[in-house]
Every structure is written in structure tokens, then in C-alpha cells.
Design a protein around this motif. Structure first.
Motif, PDB file in Angstrom:
ATOM      1  N   VAL A   8      -6.989   2.386   9.250  1.00 49.00           N
ATOM      2  CA  VAL A   8      -5.697   2.128   9.610  1.00 49.00           C
ATOM      3  C   VAL A   8      -4.985   3.480  10.075  1.00 49.00           C
ATOM      4  CG1 VAL A   8      -3.440   0.673   9.541  1.00 49.00           C
ATOM      5  CG2 VAL A   8      -5.191   0.312   8.224  1.00 49.00           C
ATOM      6  N   SER A   9      -4.476   3.329  11.440  1.00 43.83           N
ATOM      7  CA  SER A   9      -3.591   4.083  12.605  1.00 43.83           C
ATOM      8  C   SER A   9      -2.458   3.744  12.304  1.00 43.83           C
ATOM      9  CB  SER A   9      -4.512   4.505  14.032  1.00 43.83           C
ATOM     10  OG  SER A   9      -5.710   4.763  13.929  1.00 43.83           O
ATOM     11  N   PHE A  10      -1.017   4.751  11.965  1.00 45.17           N
ATOM     12  CA  PHE A  10      -0.029   4.503  13.177  1.00 45.17           C
ATOM     13  C   PHE A  10       0.707   5.663  13.352  1.00 45.17           C
ATOM     14  CE2 PHE A  10      -0.315   1.795   8.733  1.00 45.17           C
ATOM     15  CZ  PHE A  10       0.178   0.974   8.889  1.00 45.17           C
ATOM     16  N   VAL A  33      -0.888   0.804  14.879  1.00 45.54           N
ATOM     17  CA  VAL A  33      -1.653   1.025  16.205  1.00 45.54           C
ATOM     18  C   VAL A  33      -2.732   0.391  16.655  1.00 45.54           C
ATOM     19  CG1 VAL A  33      -3.137   2.822  17.837  1.00 45.54           C
ATOM     20  CG2 VAL A  33      -1.935   4.087  16.058  1.00 45.54           C
ATOM     21  N   GLN A  34      -3.320  -0.642  15.388  1.00 44.52           N
ATOM     22  CA  GLN A  34      -4.508  -1.424  16.141  1.00 44.52           C
ATOM     23  C   GLN A  34      -3.815  -2.762  17.190  1.00 44.52           C
ATOM     24  OE1 GLN A  34      -4.160   0.322  13.714  1.00 44.52           O
ATOM     25  NE2 GLN A  34      -6.699   1.223  13.688  1.00 44.52           N
ATOM     26  N   ALA A  55      -0.087  -0.104   1.662  1.00 40.62           N
ATOM     27  CA  ALA A  55      -1.077   1.325   1.139  1.00 40.62           C
ATOM     28  C   ALA A  55      -1.593   0.050   0.147  1.00 40.62           C
ATOM     29  CB  ALA A  55      -1.293   2.610   0.819  1.00 40.62           C
ATOM     30  N   HIS A  56      -0.846  -0.429  -0.909  1.00 41.79           N
ATOM     31  CA  HIS A  56      -1.272  -1.220  -1.930  1.00 41.79           C
ATOM     32  C   HIS A  56      -2.013  -2.368  -1.374  1.00 41.79           C
ATOM     33  CE1 HIS A  56      -0.130   1.393  -5.063  1.00 41.79           C
ATOM     34  NE2 HIS A  56       1.738   1.277  -4.401  1.00 41.79           N
ATOM     35  N   GLN A  57      -1.149  -3.033   0.295  1.00 42.84           N
ATOM     36  CA  GLN A  57      -2.313  -4.168   0.504  1.00 42.84           C
ATOM     37  C   GLN A  57      -3.207  -4.123   1.265  1.00 42.84           C
ATOM     38  OE1 GLN A  57       1.498  -5.840   2.924  1.00 42.84           O
ATOM     39  NE2 GLN A  57       2.676  -6.510   1.190  1.00 42.84           N
ATOM     40  N   ALA A  58      -3.516  -3.137   1.593  1.00 40.67           N
ATOM     41  CA  ALA A  58      -4.614  -3.247   2.827  1.00 40.67           C
ATOM     42  C   ALA A  58      -5.794  -3.221   1.503  1.00 40.67           C
ATOM     43  CB  ALA A  58      -4.984  -0.444   3.017  1.00 40.67           C
ATOM     44  N   PRO A  59      -6.437  -3.015   0.506  1.00 41.64           N
ATOM     45  CA  PRO A  59      -7.838  -3.314   0.313  1.00 41.64           C
ATOM     46  C   PRO A  59      -7.338  -4.795  -0.168  1.00 41.64           C
ATOM     47  CG  PRO A  59      -6.405  -1.656  -1.440  1.00 41.64           C
ATOM     48  CD  PRO A  59      -5.935  -2.628  -0.210  1.00 41.64           C
ATOM     49  N   MET A  60      -6.709  -5.717   0.076  1.00 39.70           N
ATOM     50  CA  MET A  60      -6.372  -7.639   0.045  1.00 39.70           C
ATOM     51  C   MET A  60      -6.905  -8.147   1.362  1.00 39.70           C
ATOM     52  SD  MET A  60      -4.002  -8.172  -2.336  1.00 39.70           S
ATOM     53  CE  MET A  60      -2.533  -6.632  -1.873  1.00 39.70           C
ATOM     54  N   LEU A  61      -6.110  -6.965   2.340  1.00 38.16           N
ATOM     55  CA  LEU A  61      -5.856  -7.353   3.713  1.00 38.16           C
ATOM     56  C   LEU A  61      -8.022  -6.935   3.758  1.00 38.16           C
ATOM     57  CD1 LEU A  61      -3.108  -5.942   5.598  1.00 38.16           C
ATOM     58  CD2 LEU A  61      -3.672  -8.927   4.685  1.00 38.16           C
ATOM     59  N   GLU A  62      -8.532  -5.840   3.396  1.00 39.63           N
ATOM     60  CA  GLU A  62      -9.677  -5.203   4.312  1.00 39.63           C
ATOM     61  C   GLU A  62     -11.029  -6.585   3.570  1.00 39.63           C
ATOM     62  OE1 GLU A  62     -12.607  -2.002   3.281  1.00 39.63           O
ATOM     63  OE2 GLU A  62     -10.941  -0.906   2.962  1.00 39.63           O
ATOM     64  N   ALA A  63     -10.390  -7.060   2.896  1.00 45.77           N
ATOM     65  CA  ALA A  63     -11.067  -8.389   1.608  1.00 45.77           C
ATOM     66  C   ALA A  63     -11.195  -9.042   2.694  1.00 45.77           C
ATOM     67  CB  ALA A  63     -11.342  -8.202   0.305  1.00 45.77           C
ATOM     68  N   ALA A  64     -10.171  -9.600   3.098  1.00 46.94           N
ATOM     69  CA  ALA A  64      -9.756 -10.716   3.683  1.00 46.94           C
ATOM     70  C   ALA A  64     -10.697 -11.222   4.354  1.00 46.94           C
ATOM     71  CB  ALA A  64      -8.279 -11.353   3.814  1.00 46.94           C
ATOM     72  N   GLY A  65     -10.587  -9.793   5.319  1.00 46.30           N
ATOM     73  CA  GLY A  65     -11.158  -9.704   7.042  1.00 46.30           C
ATOM     74  C   GLY A  65     -12.594 -10.185   7.038  1.00 46.30           C
TER      75      GLY A  65
END
Length: 91
Positions: A8-10, A33-34, A55-65
Motif C-alpha cells: 500500500v502506498s502513501f 496513492v491507490q 497497518a493493523h487493518q490491512a491484513p483484514m482488508l487484504e483477506a476480504a479482497g
């Protein structure tokens, strides 16, 4: 087997804002950025807290995607081209 990118880019801008007679404070903006989403922060601690939460939410968002299905390369490229066109129009 398909794998999703965990990247993920910021774009983070940090500056020191001071007024006459004060010591000033650090300010920051973060742009995802995305998506182009932008947030403003009145201090660095709040910025860091935001990044930690993300950073803590990213793994959950990735799994949902992954369950919903990743964009195809063509969809991602079309999205990038659209953002580039929008940026060119602004310049």
C-alpha cells in the motif's frame, strides 16, 4: 493460485507550522496513492496512530479482497490511466 500484493502506498507530507511568538507545531497530510483519499493531521503522534491503525487493518482488508477477487491487470491499468488523465487535466 493467485496472490495479492500486500503493498500500500502513501504520500506523507510533514512540515513545521509556526506563528509569530509561538514554538509552532508539526502538521501532516497523508494521501493514499491507490484511492487518492487524503487526511490531515495536526500533530505527528496522530499521524503515527493513523498509520498504526491502518497497518493493523490491512491484513483484514487484504483477506476480504481475496475473497471478493482481485482486480485483473487490465482493470488496474485502466484505473491508473484514468488517474493520470485526471492529473494531466489539473496541471
Amino acid at each position: 493460485m493467485s496472490t495479492m500484493s500486500a503493498r500500500v502506498s502513501f504520500l506523507i507530507r510533514i512540515w513545521h507550522a509556526s506563528e509569530r511568538g509561538t514554538t509552532g507545531a508539526w502538521r501532516a497530510t497523508v494521501e493514499h496513492v491507490q484511492s487518492g483519499a487524503r487526511d490531515e493531521f495536526c500533530d505527528v503522534e496522530t499521524l503515527l496512530a493513523f498509520l498504526r491503525r491502518y497497518a493493523h487493518q490491512a491484513p483484514m482488508l487484504e483477506a476480504a479482497g481475496a475473497r471478493e477477487g482481485a482486480d485483473t491487470a487490465e482493470q488496474r491499468e485502466a484505473s491508473r490511466a484514468g488517474r493520470a488523465d485526471n492529473q494531466s487535466a489539473l496541471e
